[in-house]
Scaffold this motif. Structure first.
Motif, PDB file in Angstrom:
ATOM      1  N   GLY A 178      39.743  -3.168   8.138  1.00  0.00           N
ATOM      2  CA  GLY A 178      39.300  -3.121   6.746  1.00  0.00           C
ATOM      3  C   GLY A 178      38.815  -4.469   6.244  1.00  0.00           C
ATOM      4  N   LEU A 179      39.556  -5.539   6.550  1.00  0.00           N
ATOM      5  CA  LEU A 179      39.136  -6.870   6.121  1.00  0.00           C
ATOM      6  C   LEU A 179      37.819  -7.274   6.765  1.00  0.00           C
ATOM      7  CD1 LEU A 179      42.502  -8.867   6.124  1.00  0.00           C
ATOM      8  CD2 LEU A 179      41.166  -8.153   4.135  1.00  0.00           C
ATOM      9  N   THR A 180      37.675  -6.980   8.054  1.00  0.00           N
ATOM     10  CA  THR A 180      36.435  -7.328   8.751  1.00  0.00           C
ATOM     11  C   THR A 180      35.246  -6.613   8.134  1.00  0.00           C
ATOM     12  OG1 THR A 180      37.653  -7.689  10.814  1.00  0.00           O
ATOM     13  CG2 THR A 180      35.275  -7.349  10.989  1.00  0.00           C
ATOM     14  N   LEU A 181      35.395  -5.317   7.886  1.00  0.00           N
ATOM     15  CA  LEU A 181      34.297  -4.561   7.301  1.00  0.00           C
ATOM     16  C   LEU A 181      33.982  -5.024   5.885  1.00  0.00           C
ATOM     17  CD1 LEU A 181      35.093  -0.942   8.556  1.00  0.00           C
ATOM     18  CD2 LEU A 181      33.375  -2.528   9.437  1.00  0.00           C
ATOM     19  N   ALA A 182      35.015  -5.364   5.112  1.00  0.00           N
ATOM     20  CA  ALA A 182      34.783  -5.839   3.752  1.00  0.00           C
ATOM     21  C   ALA A 182      34.007  -7.144   3.751  1.00  0.00           C
ATOM     22  CB  ALA A 182      36.118  -6.004   3.017  1.00  0.00           C
ATOM     23  N   ILE A 183      34.354  -8.043   4.642  1.00  0.00           N
ATOM     24  CA  ILE A 183      33.654  -9.332   4.714  1.00  0.00           C
ATOM     25  C   ILE A 183      32.200  -9.135   5.109  1.00  0.00           C
ATOM     26  CG2 ILE A 183      33.526 -11.494   6.025  1.00  0.00           C
ATOM     27  CD1 ILE A 183      36.653 -11.363   6.129  1.00  0.00           C
ATOM     28  N   LEU A 184      31.961  -8.290   6.109  1.00  0.00           N
ATOM     29  CA  LEU A 184      30.587  -8.078   6.554  1.00  0.00           C
ATOM     30  C   LEU A 184      29.775  -7.312   5.522  1.00  0.00           C
ATOM     31  CD1 LEU A 184      31.189  -7.275  10.332  1.00  0.00           C
ATOM     32  CD2 LEU A 184      30.493  -9.446   9.297  1.00  0.00           C
ATOM     33  N   ALA A 185      30.399  -6.362   4.816  1.00  0.00           N
ATOM     34  CA  ALA A 185      29.682  -5.639   3.765  1.00  0.00           C
ATOM     35  C   ALA A 185      29.307  -6.569   2.626  1.00  0.00           C
ATOM     36  CB  ALA A 185      30.537  -4.476   3.260  1.00  0.00           C
ATOM     37  N   CYS A 186      30.202  -7.465   2.275  1.00  0.00           N
ATOM     38  CA  CYS A 186      29.901  -8.436   1.222  1.00  0.00           C
ATOM     39  C   CYS A 186      28.736  -9.321   1.631  1.00  0.00           C
ATOM     40  CB  CYS A 186      31.141  -9.271   0.925  1.00  0.00           C
ATOM     41  SG  CYS A 186      30.942 -10.459  -0.424  1.00  0.00           S
ATOM     42  N   ALA A 187      28.707  -9.723   2.888  1.00  0.00           N
ATOM     43  CA  ALA A 187      27.599 -10.537   3.375  1.00  0.00           C
ATOM     44  C   ALA A 187      26.280  -9.795   3.255  1.00  0.00           C
ATOM     45  CB  ALA A 187      27.843 -10.958   4.816  1.00  0.00           C
ATOM     46  N   LEU A 188      26.288  -8.526   3.598  1.00  0.00           N
ATOM     47  CA  LEU A 188      25.063  -7.726   3.493  1.00  0.00           C
ATOM     48  C   LEU A 188      24.616  -7.597   2.045  1.00  0.00           C
ATOM     49  CD1 LEU A 188      23.041  -6.020   5.135  1.00  0.00           C
ATOM     50  CD2 LEU A 188      24.522  -4.038   4.732  1.00  0.00           C
ATOM     51  N   TRP A 189      25.556  -7.504   1.132  1.00  0.00           N
ATOM     52  CA  TRP A 189      25.251  -7.382  -0.293  1.00  0.00           C
ATOM     53  C   TRP A 189      24.590  -8.643  -0.833  1.00  0.00           C
ATOM     54  CZ3 TRP A 189      24.687  -4.429  -4.431  1.00  0.00           C
ATOM     55  CH2 TRP A 189      24.944  -4.929  -5.711  1.00  0.00           C
ATOM     56  N   PHE A 190      25.060  -9.785  -0.385  1.00  0.00           N
ATOM     57  CA  PHE A 190      24.539 -11.041  -0.912  1.00  0.00           C
ATOM     58  C   PHE A 190      23.345 -11.591  -0.132  1.00  0.00           C
ATOM     59  CE2 PHE A 190      28.516 -11.244  -3.229  1.00  0.00           C
ATOM     60  CZ  PHE A 190      28.185 -11.947  -4.380  1.00  0.00           C
ATOM     61  N   LEU A 191      23.037 -11.009   1.004  1.00  0.00           N
ATOM     62  CA  LEU A 191      22.014 -11.578   1.883  1.00  0.00           C
ATOM     63  C   LEU A 191      20.678 -11.864   1.192  1.00  0.00           C
ATOM     64  CD1 LEU A 191      21.435 -12.521   4.761  1.00  0.00           C
ATOM     65  CD2 LEU A 191      20.768 -10.168   5.335  1.00  0.00           C
ATOM     66  N   PRO A 192      20.174 -10.993   0.336  1.00  0.00           N
ATOM     67  CA  PRO A 192      18.884 -11.302  -0.304  1.00  0.00           C
ATOM     68  C   PRO A 192      18.902 -12.593  -1.111  1.00  0.00           C
ATOM     69  CG  PRO A 192      19.415  -8.973  -0.553  1.00  0.00           C
ATOM     70  CD  PRO A 192      20.649  -9.641  -0.017  1.00  0.00           C
ATOM     71  N   LEU A 193      20.043 -12.947  -1.682  1.00  0.00           N
ATOM     72  CA  LEU A 193      20.129 -14.154  -2.489  1.00  0.00           C
ATOM     73  C   LEU A 193      20.262 -15.407  -1.642  1.00  0.00           C
ATOM     74  CD1 LEU A 193      20.688 -11.893  -4.595  1.00  0.00           C
ATOM     75  CD2 LEU A 193      22.244 -13.481  -5.732  1.00  0.00           C
ATOM     76  N   TRP A 194      20.501 -15.243  -0.360  1.00  0.00           N
ATOM     77  CA  TRP A 194      20.589 -16.389   0.534  1.00  0.00           C
ATOM     78  C   TRP A 194      19.285 -16.636   1.274  1.00  0.00           C
ATOM     79  CZ3 TRP A 194      25.652 -13.923   2.753  1.00  0.00           C
ATOM     80  CH2 TRP A 194      26.697 -14.102   1.839  1.00  0.00           C
ATOM     81  N   ARG A 195      18.404 -15.616   1.244  1.00  0.00           N
ATOM     82  CA  ARG A 195      17.139 -15.716   1.974  1.00  0.00           C
ATOM     83  C   ARG A 195      15.927 -15.789   1.047  1.00  0.00           C
ATOM     84  NH1 ARG A 195      15.753 -13.706   6.791  1.00  0.00           N
ATOM     85  NH2 ARG A 195      14.246 -12.427   5.649  1.00  0.00           N
ATOM     86  N   ALA A 196      16.155 -15.833  -0.231  1.00  0.00           N
ATOM     87  CA  ALA A 196      15.050 -15.862  -1.190  1.00  0.00           C
ATOM     88  C   ALA A 196      14.192 -14.609  -1.116  1.00  0.00           C
ATOM     89  CB  ALA A 196      14.192 -17.115  -1.003  1.00  0.00           C
ATOM     90  N   ASP A 197      14.801 -13.452  -0.866  1.00  0.00           N
ATOM     91  CA  ASP A 197      14.061 -12.203  -0.914  1.00  0.00           C
ATOM     92  C   ASP A 197      13.793 -11.827  -2.368  1.00  0.00           C
ATOM     93  OD1 ASP A 197      14.171 -11.993   1.868  1.00  0.00           O
ATOM     94  OD2 ASP A 197      16.058 -10.854   1.836  1.00  0.00           O
ATOM     95  N   VAL A 198      12.730 -11.116  -2.608  1.00  0.00           N
ATOM     96  CA  VAL A 198      12.406 -10.671  -3.959  1.00  0.00           C
ATOM     97  C   VAL A 198      13.257  -9.451  -4.297  1.00  0.00           C
ATOM     98  CG1 VAL A 198      10.602  -9.748  -5.459  1.00  0.00           C
ATOM     99  CG2 VAL A 198      10.061 -11.569  -3.821  1.00  0.00           C
ATOM    100  N   VAL A 199      13.970  -9.516  -5.412  1.00  0.00           N
ATOM    101  CA  VAL A 199      14.872  -8.443  -5.846  1.00  0.00           C
ATOM    102  C   VAL A 199      14.665  -8.180  -7.327  1.00  0.00           C
ATOM    103  CG1 VAL A 199      16.624  -9.003  -4.112  1.00  0.00           C
ATOM    104  CG2 VAL A 199      16.738 -10.071  -6.372  1.00  0.00           C
ATOM    105  N   ASP A 200      15.179  -7.061  -7.802  1.00  0.00           N
ATOM    106  CA  ASP A 200      15.188  -6.791  -9.233  1.00  0.00           C
ATOM    107  C   ASP A 200      16.113  -7.775  -9.936  1.00  0.00           C
ATOM    108  OD1 ASP A 200      13.453  -4.559  -9.378  1.00  0.00           O
ATOM    109  OD2 ASP A 200      15.047  -3.255  -8.607  1.00  0.00           O
ATOM    110  N   TYR A 201      15.733  -8.146 -11.123  1.00  0.00           N
ATOM    111  CA  TYR A 201      16.574  -9.064 -11.888  1.00  0.00           C
ATOM    112  C   TYR A 201      17.978  -8.491 -12.080  1.00  0.00           C
ATOM    113  CZ  TYR A 201      18.446 -11.869 -15.677  1.00  0.00           C
ATOM    114  OH  TYR A 201      19.257 -12.670 -16.442  1.00  0.00           O
ATOM    115  N   ASP A 202      18.069  -7.187 -12.379  1.00  0.00           N
ATOM    116  CA  ASP A 202      19.389  -6.571 -12.578  1.00  0.00           C
ATOM    117  C   ASP A 202      20.216  -6.608 -11.297  1.00  0.00           C
ATOM    118  OD1 ASP A 202      18.792  -6.034 -15.203  1.00  0.00           O
ATOM    119  OD2 ASP A 202      18.163  -3.956 -14.829  1.00  0.00           O
TER     120      ASP A 202
END
Length: 601
Positions: free
Chosen positions: A565-589
């Motif tokens: 559970g901890l491993t999956l939570a950490i990796l899921a969180c990384a996937l959630w934040f990935l666009p903000l670490w790569r400068a991908d274009v996202v919705d403001y919201d």
């Protein structure tokens, strides 16, 4: 200590069965320290008598006909296959591949110089052009990004960091061109990928567990600090790479030199009964256990320490924080030399260690580090117009060394006096919780397009994976517990990483410093959390024994579920934040939903 120049805003006779196909037979006779993997275990597998690992009882012998040959698909054989060194390399390859995909794609998402790239990228081009750091006009970043470097002046500029990191950046521009953002950042990204590979090898050499190797590697491959600092041409990622390589070399030294030392100590005629535990230590300190002075055998050739010294020199030639890596690794090696002799029953373990091995370890590490550091200034030595030449008034190479010393004194004053307020500066006491990240780039409005809502944004925020780092605080406590209570040297390696690359910053809380400096010890956060997950899953034991005692079935299942559970939570969180670490274009919201703390904005 430096900062970023920012003006923008195991006893004898005891036996332990181990299995390790990747190390020399000597590693299995080390009786000085516990191993931290459950089986298979590597080199050292002994502890004080109260916690000796016992040989398992011999298996009952059955008639050959009673044990049919297993097919290759039986679970036992699969378990064997999944615990081989080859499996460790597969785990390393998987994590490294994921790191490469994240870091090497979209390096030109931001086509302008961001944050301290304004210094290091332009200085790198100056090194290529002039051989030293020249001077650029104010507000020249847009012109530089457009490919115009005509205003570079041969007048030397005052650079406050050693040159190695900037030379590495320059190599990328040499290959890809000055005006291409990929050229600015490609070597940084490659070094970030290498750092993940090094962490996987360090994890495998510590745990001998491919699953934990993969987990540790994935944690670093998907951590925000590591990603951002691998995709931005700033020096701290290079520091992390060289420091981690030095740690790996010291661990390899322990796996080769320490078993040789234990074997020769066993054969030495002056060795006494083995010691262990606080009672023996108390008797020794009260002189009831003293047998006189003797030096005894040494550990033999230690090429890995020489490599570690050179790597520490390279780390210091990126940022001065590498000095702490050299100091703490040297102290770690010295402590290990003393404890090996004390546990083996050496009559005078401290003096024996100092006269037999510690002095030689010092020679192997410190002078090579110093020479490597000085050599990194080759461009400065060969260009008399570089900043700081001529100050001493002494001619020749001796004068150049004196000039360089005076230059370093000036740099020291700068780093210790940098207190100019900055919007994104942070207190190092808050770094483990990632309270105040550093925003490297932000844009929204009509100029940013490509999101479904039309209200788009793009961001590069140097924020560690919050779930990883918050769990990492508890994992660090477990590492301290394992190191001091159980005397688990592998946990001690992780702790040394924190002591070398994080703790020194606590003395500089008054200075203008930033959370992104945590990238230097982010690999040890990943290691600490992976070790904690190994404890939960029963893959390792806190005392480092190669055999973990069976637990109640319910406890075992609960621990494994928590680990997954901890491993999956950490990796899921990384996937959630990935666009903000790569400068991908996202919705403001979408971007706003990631700002969990007000201090993240």
């Amino acid at each position: 200590m430096d900062t970023t120049n920012t003006n923008h805003n195991t006893p004898r006779g005891a036996q332990t069965q181990t299995h390790d196909d990747t190390v020399s037979p000597e590693e299995h006779v080390d009786a000085s320290a516990p191993a931290s993997a459950s089986a298979p275990a590597d080199c050292e597998a002994t502890t004080p008598p109260s916690r000796d690992a016992q040989d398992p009882p011999p298996a009952a012998t059955e008639p050959e006909s009673a044990t049919p040959a297993s097919s290759p698909s039986t679970p036992r054989q699969w378990d064997t296959l999944l615990s081989t060194p080859a499996a460790g390399w597969v785990a390393t390859a998987l994590a490294t591949l994921i790191a490469a995909v994240i870091r090497l794609t979209g390096l030109d998402n931001v086509r302008t110089l961001i944050f301290d790239e304004t210094y290091y990228v332009k200085d790198a081009w100056s090194l290529l052009t002039l051989g030293y750091e020249g001077t650029w006009p104010q507000n020249y970043d847009p012109t530089f990004a457009a490919g115009d470097t005509s205003k570079l002046s041969a007048t030397a500029s005052y650079a406050v960091h050693p040159p190695t990191g900037k030379w590495i950046i320059a190599l990328g521009m040499k290959l890809f061109g000055q005006a291409d953002p990929v050229g600015w950042r490609i070597t940084t990204a490659i070094c970030g990928v290498i750092t993940v590979l090094l962490l996987c090898r360090l994890a495998y050499n510590l745990f001998r567990n491919p699953a934990l190797t993969l987990i540790a590697g994935l944690f670093l491959a998907t951590d925000g600090q590591a990603i951002v600092m691998s995709r931005t041409s700033i020096l701290d990622g290079f520091l992390a790479m060289f420091a981690l390589a030095a740690f790996l070399c010291v661990v390899k030294d322990q796996q080769s030199a320490r078993p040789r030392l234990i074997r020769t100590l066993r054969e030495w005629d002056q060795v006494t009964a083995p010691r262990s535990g606080w009672r023996d230590l108390h008797a020794f300190l009260l002189v009831r256990d003293r047998r006189g002075f003797a030096v005894g055998p040494n550990a033999g050739n230690r090429p890995w320490l020489l490599a570690a010294g050179v790597l520490c020199g390279l780390a210091g030639s990126v940022k001065w924080s590498g000095i702490y890596v050299l100091a703490l690794l040297g102290l770690f090696v010295a402590i290990r030399e003393i404890t090996a002799r004390w546990e083996a029953g050496h009559p005078s373990p401290v003096r024996g260690a100092l006269l037999a091995d510690v002095w030689w370890a010092f020679i192997l590490m410190v002078p090579p580090a110093i020479l490597t550091y000085i050599a990194s200034w080759f461009g400065w030595f060969t260009h008399p117009r570089a900043y700081g030449h001529g100050r001493s008034g002494i001619s020749g190479f001796g004068g150049a060394l004196a000039d360089l010393w005076l230059y370093h004194r000036e740099m020291w004053k700068f780093h210790n006096g940098l207190e100019t307020p900055h919007t994104y500066q942070s207190n190092p006491y808050t770094w483990l919780a990632q309270i105040r990240p550093t925003s490297f780039h932000w844009a929204n409005g009509e100029a940013v397009t490509g999101c479904p809502s039309g209200n788009c944004a793009t961001n590069v925020v140097a924020l560690g994976n919050p779930i990883l780092w918050w769990i990492g605080i508890g994992a660090l406590m477990l590492v301290v517990w394992g190191t001091f209570y159980y005397r688990n040297w592998r946990a001690g390696v992780i702790l040394t990483g924190y002591l070398a690359l994080y703790v020194p910053w606590l003395g500089y809380a008054h200075r203008t410093i930033f959370t992104f400096y945590t990238v230097a010890f982010a690999p040890f956060v990943a290691l600490a959390v992976a070790w904690m997950i190994g404890l939960l899953a029963g893959a390792v034991a806190p005392d480092g024994q190669p055999t973990v005692l069976p637990m109640p079935r319910r406890t075992e299942i609960t621990g494994r579920v928590m680990a997954v559970g901890l491993t999956l939570a950490i990796l899921a969180c990384a996937l959630w934040f990935l666009p903000l670490w790569r400068a991908d274009v996202v919705d403001y919201d979408f971007w706003r939903a990631h700002m969990w703390l007000p201090t993240w904005i």
